[in-house]
Motif scaffolding. Structure first.
Motif, PDB file in Angstrom:
ATOM      1  N   GLU A 145       8.535 -11.199  26.391  1.00  0.00           N
ATOM      2  CA  GLU A 145       9.789 -11.653  26.510  1.00  0.00           C
ATOM      3  C   GLU A 145      10.869 -10.757  25.224  1.00  0.00           C
ATOM      4  O   GLU A 145      10.290 -10.503  24.294  1.00  0.00           O
ATOM      5  CB  GLU A 145       9.738 -13.046  25.790  1.00  0.00           C
ATOM      6  CG  GLU A 145       8.931 -14.067  26.789  1.00  0.00           C
ATOM      7  CD  GLU A 145       8.995 -15.554  26.242  1.00  0.00           C
ATOM      8  OE1 GLU A 145       9.683 -16.372  26.913  1.00  0.00           O
ATOM      9  OE2 GLU A 145       8.517 -15.563  24.909  1.00  0.00           O
ATOM     10  N   TYR A 168      14.174 -10.777  23.876  1.00  0.00           N
ATOM     11  CA  TYR A 168      15.623 -11.216  23.878  1.00  0.00           C
ATOM     12  C   TYR A 168      16.594 -10.205  23.276  1.00  0.00           C
ATOM     13  O   TYR A 168      16.233  -9.179  22.145  1.00  0.00           O
ATOM     14  CB  TYR A 168      15.585 -12.424  22.454  1.00  0.00           C
ATOM     15  CG  TYR A 168      14.883 -13.624  22.700  1.00  0.00           C
ATOM     16  CD1 TYR A 168      15.750 -14.588  22.952  1.00  0.00           C
ATOM     17  CD2 TYR A 168      13.655 -13.673  22.908  1.00  0.00           C
ATOM     18  CE1 TYR A 168      15.053 -15.989  23.306  1.00  0.00           C
ATOM     19  CE2 TYR A 168      12.798 -14.971  23.001  1.00  0.00           C
ATOM     20  CZ  TYR A 168      13.689 -16.151  23.408  1.00  0.00           C
ATOM     21  OH  TYR A 168      13.288 -17.080  23.521  1.00  0.00           O
ATOM     22  N   CYS A 212      17.518  -2.272  22.781  1.00  0.00           N
ATOM     23  CA  CYS A 212      17.339  -3.114  24.116  1.00  0.00           C
ATOM     24  C   CYS A 212      17.002  -2.562  25.357  1.00  0.00           C
ATOM     25  O   CYS A 212      16.128  -2.869  26.260  1.00  0.00           O
ATOM     26  CB  CYS A 212      18.411  -4.098  24.121  1.00  0.00           C
ATOM     27  SG  CYS A 212      18.748  -5.396  22.664  1.00  0.00           S
ATOM     28  N   ILE A 259      15.907 -12.122  28.131  1.00  0.00           N
ATOM     29  CA  ILE A 259      16.471 -13.123  27.642  1.00  0.00           C
ATOM     30  C   ILE A 259      17.762 -12.809  27.184  1.00  0.00           C
ATOM     31  O   ILE A 259      17.757 -12.076  25.929  1.00  0.00           O
ATOM     32  CB  ILE A 259      15.891 -14.360  26.809  1.00  0.00           C
ATOM     33  CG1 ILE A 259      14.472 -14.803  27.738  1.00  0.00           C
ATOM     34  CG2 ILE A 259      16.556 -15.379  26.484  1.00  0.00           C
ATOM     35  CD1 ILE A 259      13.321 -14.444  26.932  1.00  0.00           C
ATOM     36  N   ILE A 284      21.082 -12.486  24.865  1.00  0.00           N
ATOM     37  CA  ILE A 284      21.800 -13.406  23.812  1.00  0.00           C
ATOM     38  C   ILE A 284      23.281 -13.371  23.939  1.00  0.00           C
ATOM     39  O   ILE A 284      23.958 -14.087  22.944  1.00  0.00           O
ATOM     40  CB  ILE A 284      21.179 -12.825  22.551  1.00  0.00           C
ATOM     41  CG1 ILE A 284      21.359 -11.387  22.308  1.00  0.00           C
ATOM     42  CG2 ILE A 284      19.765 -13.136  22.285  1.00  0.00           C
ATOM     43  CD1 ILE A 284      22.280 -11.228  21.038  1.00  0.00           C
ATOM     44  N   ALA A 344      19.873 -19.866  23.345  1.00  0.00           N
ATOM     45  CA  ALA A 344      18.880 -18.683  23.606  1.00  0.00           C
ATOM     46  C   ALA A 344      18.615 -18.139  22.025  1.00  0.00           C
ATOM     47  O   ALA A 344      17.493 -18.032  21.451  1.00  0.00           O
ATOM     48  CB  ALA A 344      19.340 -17.715  24.306  1.00  0.00           C
ATOM     49  N   ILE A 345      19.513 -18.287  21.295  1.00  0.00           N
ATOM     50  CA  ILE A 345      19.454 -17.656  19.968  1.00  0.00           C
ATOM     51  C   ILE A 345      18.777 -18.286  19.094  1.00  0.00           C
ATOM     52  O   ILE A 345      17.768 -18.160  18.223  1.00  0.00           O
ATOM     53  CB  ILE A 345      20.885 -17.088  19.192  1.00  0.00           C
ATOM     54  CG1 ILE A 345      21.487 -15.910  20.078  1.00  0.00           C
ATOM     55  CG2 ILE A 345      20.527 -16.902  17.887  1.00  0.00           C
ATOM     56  CD1 ILE A 345      22.813 -15.929  19.841  1.00  0.00           C
ATOM     57  N   LEU A 377      15.054 -18.551  19.908  1.00  0.00           N
ATOM     58  CA  LEU A 377      14.452 -17.200  19.476  1.00  0.00           C
ATOM     59  C   LEU A 377      14.189 -17.692  17.981  1.00  0.00           C
ATOM     60  O   LEU A 377      13.129 -17.463  17.339  1.00  0.00           O
ATOM     61  CB  LEU A 377      15.396 -16.132  19.523  1.00  0.00           C
ATOM     62  CG  LEU A 377      15.175 -14.844  18.553  1.00  0.00           C
ATOM     63  CD1 LEU A 377      14.113 -14.416  18.955  1.00  0.00           C
ATOM     64  CD2 LEU A 377      16.409 -13.753  18.891  1.00  0.00           C
ATOM     65  N   TYR A 406      18.735  -6.645  17.199  1.00  0.00           N
ATOM     66  CA  TYR A 406      17.989  -6.838  18.608  1.00  0.00           C
ATOM     67  C   TYR A 406      17.738  -5.626  19.369  1.00  0.00           C
ATOM     68  O   TYR A 406      18.279  -4.595  18.591  1.00  0.00           O
ATOM     69  CB  TYR A 406      18.981  -7.479  19.532  1.00  0.00           C
ATOM     70  CG  TYR A 406      19.211  -9.146  19.146  1.00  0.00           C
ATOM     71  CD1 TYR A 406      18.432 -10.057  19.556  1.00  0.00           C
ATOM     72  CD2 TYR A 406      20.391  -9.089  18.329  1.00  0.00           C
ATOM     73  CE1 TYR A 406      18.554 -11.253  19.251  1.00  0.00           C
ATOM     74  CE2 TYR A 406      20.547 -10.374  17.741  1.00  0.00           C
ATOM     75  CZ  TYR A 406      19.594 -11.579  18.417  1.00  0.00           C
ATOM     76  OH  TYR A 406      19.472 -12.921  17.751  1.00  0.00           O
ATOM     77  N   PRO A 407      16.547  -5.592  19.985  1.00  0.00           N
ATOM     78  CA  PRO A 407      15.970  -6.674  20.602  1.00  0.00           C
ATOM     79  C   PRO A 407      14.883  -7.497  19.611  1.00  0.00           C
ATOM     80  O   PRO A 407      14.554  -6.779  18.660  1.00  0.00           O
ATOM     81  CB  PRO A 407      15.232  -6.103  21.654  1.00  0.00           C
ATOM     82  CG  PRO A 407      14.783  -4.559  21.237  1.00  0.00           C
ATOM     83  CD  PRO A 407      15.932  -4.219  20.482  1.00  0.00           C
ATOM     84  N   GLN A 408      14.466  -8.505  19.840  1.00  0.00           N
ATOM     85  CA  GLN A 408      13.552  -9.277  19.421  1.00  0.00           C
ATOM     86  C   GLN A 408      12.535  -9.621  20.353  1.00  0.00           C
ATOM     87  O   GLN A 408      12.802 -10.184  21.571  1.00  0.00           O
ATOM     88  CB  GLN A 408      13.910 -10.538  18.776  1.00  0.00           C
ATOM     89  CG  GLN A 408      14.834 -10.408  17.708  1.00  0.00           C
ATOM     90  CD  GLN A 408      14.331  -9.707  16.397  1.00  0.00           C
ATOM     91  OE1 GLN A 408      13.201  -9.990  15.972  1.00  0.00           O
ATOM     92  NE2 GLN A 408      14.840  -8.571  15.864  1.00  0.00           N
TER      93      GLN A 408
END
Length: 92
Positions: free
Chosen positions: A3, A5, A17, A34, A36, A52-53, A56, A69-71
């Protein structure tokens, strides 16, 4: 399952990202992106996807939301950013 984010490329060119998505695609890794940020009709053209944040933040076990980001998560485990992900799960 991976996943990611992150920031959608159509809203902002986030190098990390874009690299994470590209890396997964090039290595045929199953992933879910996903966003953010969401499209918005305002002067910025985007708004934060606060649910979403928050999701996360909780999944990563953090007191405050990440600012970079990304995470990335692998099988529900928080890994961190793209460089950490690549070092830990590299397919080179």
């Amino acid at each position: 399952m991976i996943e990611i984010y992150g920031v959608p490329e159509r809203l902002f060119k986030c190098p990390g990202c874009m690299a994470a998505v590209s890396y997964c695609e090039q290595n045929d890794l199953e992933f879910r992106f996903i966003p953010i940020l969401l499209d918005a009709d305002n002067e910025l053209g985007f708004d934060y996807d606060r649910p979403a944040i928050e999701e996360l933040r909780i999944k990563a076990g953090k007191e405050t939301p990440p600012r970079r980001y990304p995470q990335i998560f692998v099988d529900g485990e928080w890994v961190g950013g793209f460089q950490t992900f690549k070092e830990k799960y590299g397919h080179e």
